[in-house]
Design a protein around this motif. Sequence first.
Motif, mmCIF file in Angstrom:
data_model
loop_
_atom_site.group_PDB
_atom_site.id
_atom_site.type_symbol
_atom_site.label_atom_id
_atom_site.label_comp_id
_atom_site.label_asym_id
_atom_site.label_seq_id
_atom_site.Cartn_x
_atom_site.Cartn_y
_atom_site.Cartn_z
ATOM 1 N N VAL A 43 0.839 -1.198 0.000
ATOM 2 C CA VAL A 43 0.000 0.000 0.000
ATOM 3 C C VAL A 43 0.873 1.247 0.000
ATOM 4 O O VAL A 43 0.733 2.127 -0.829
ATOM 5 N N VAL A 44 1.769 1.324 0.954
ATOM 6 C CA VAL A 44 2.746 2.405 1.055
ATOM 7 C C VAL A 44 4.067 1.710 1.342
ATOM 8 O O VAL A 44 4.196 1.034 2.355
ATOM 9 N N LEU A 49 7.814 -1.720 8.127
ATOM 10 C CA LEU A 49 9.164 -2.264 8.013
ATOM 11 C C LEU A 49 9.916 -2.186 9.341
ATOM 12 O O LEU A 49 9.731 -1.253 10.136
ATOM 13 N N ALA A 50 10.801 -3.154 9.567
ATOM 14 C CA ALA A 50 11.563 -3.234 10.819
ATOM 15 C C ALA A 50 12.386 -1.979 11.078
ATOM 16 O O ALA A 50 12.488 -1.517 12.219
ATOM 17 N N ILE A 51 12.961 -1.396 10.038
ATOM 18 C CA ILE A 51 13.830 -0.227 10.195
ATOM 19 C C ILE A 51 13.079 0.982 10.755
ATOM 20 O O ILE A 51 13.680 1.873 11.356
ATOM 21 N N ASN A 52 11.767 1.010 10.600
ATOM 22 C CA ASN A 52 10.977 2.139 11.112
ATOM 23 C C ASN A 52 11.113 2.297 12.623
ATOM 24 O O ASN A 52 10.958 3.404 13.144
ATOM 25 N N ALA A 53 11.415 1.202 13.327
ATOM 26 C CA ALA A 53 11.527 1.260 14.791
ATOM 27 C C ALA A 53 12.865 1.820 15.260
ATOM 28 O O ALA A 53 13.060 2.036 16.457
ATOM 29 N N ILE A 54 13.796 2.073 14.327
ATOM 30 C CA ILE A 54 15.084 2.669 14.714
ATOM 31 C C ILE A 54 15.408 3.878 13.836
ATOM 32 O O ILE A 54 16.558 4.175 13.559
ATOM 33 N N ASP A 59 7.119 9.034 16.536
ATOM 34 C CA ASP A 59 5.709 9.185 16.159
ATOM 35 C C ASP A 59 4.995 7.861 16.430
ATOM 36 O O ASP A 59 5.437 6.804 15.975
ATOM 37 N N THR A 60 3.888 7.901 17.137
ATOM 38 C CA THR A 60 3.198 6.679 17.553
ATOM 39 C C THR A 60 2.009 6.316 16.658
ATOM 40 O O THR A 60 1.319 5.334 16.914
ATOM 41 N N HIS A 64 1.630 6.991 9.929
ATOM 42 C CA HIS A 64 2.607 8.021 9.556
ATOM 43 C C HIS A 64 3.931 7.395 9.103
ATOM 44 O O HIS A 64 4.835 8.108 8.675
ATOM 45 N N GLY A 65 4.068 6.066 9.238
ATOM 46 C CA GLY A 65 5.218 5.364 8.682
ATOM 47 C C GLY A 65 6.446 5.246 9.558
ATOM 48 O O GLY A 65 7.526 4.985 9.051
ATOM 49 N N SER A 66 6.292 5.418 10.876
ATOM 50 C CA SER A 66 7.470 5.331 11.732
ATOM 51 C C SER A 66 7.404 4.166 12.722
ATOM 52 O O SER A 66 8.129 4.144 13.707
#
Length: 171
Positions: A43-44, A49-54, A59-60, A64-66
Amino acid sequence: MTSLLQAIFACMMLVVSVSDCKENVALRGRATQSSVLAGAAQVVGYLGLAINAIDGNQDTNYYHGSCSHTDDEYGPWWRVDLLHQYYISSISITNRNEFKERLDGAEIRIGNSLSNNGNYNSRCATISSIGAGETTTFECNGMAGRYVNVLIPGKTAPLTLCEVQVFGVLA
């Protein structure tokens, strides 16, 4: 233990206080996880993705993609490879702004093994609860390791992490 004391002393000599020595070493790491929420990345391209957590963004709001997000699966896990061994003083985890209970019972593990994807490493903490959109810090007291895992053992559930910060000094 001598190496740990030397690392802490070296850090203290370079900064004003020990608290200034708390560097989020996860920012330079490589993240992976057991799966990505089905369809999210299509979709986006970056959702879940795992990298979003580091990414350094707390942003919770998942949309928003984080935040990272696995499928609803048995024993989901997320891992950051710190690329070197560190003495880890603490780990801060930021929970999603909804579905706060999804992290209840998750474990934080630290070590140097990739056996069972790193999920057999030593446990730093078990998450009893983190409020919706909140960040909680878990003390790891200088545990040594290259890999930090967050996993939900023994049940089928999705794992969502909006930020994982790992504070420590190079071993």
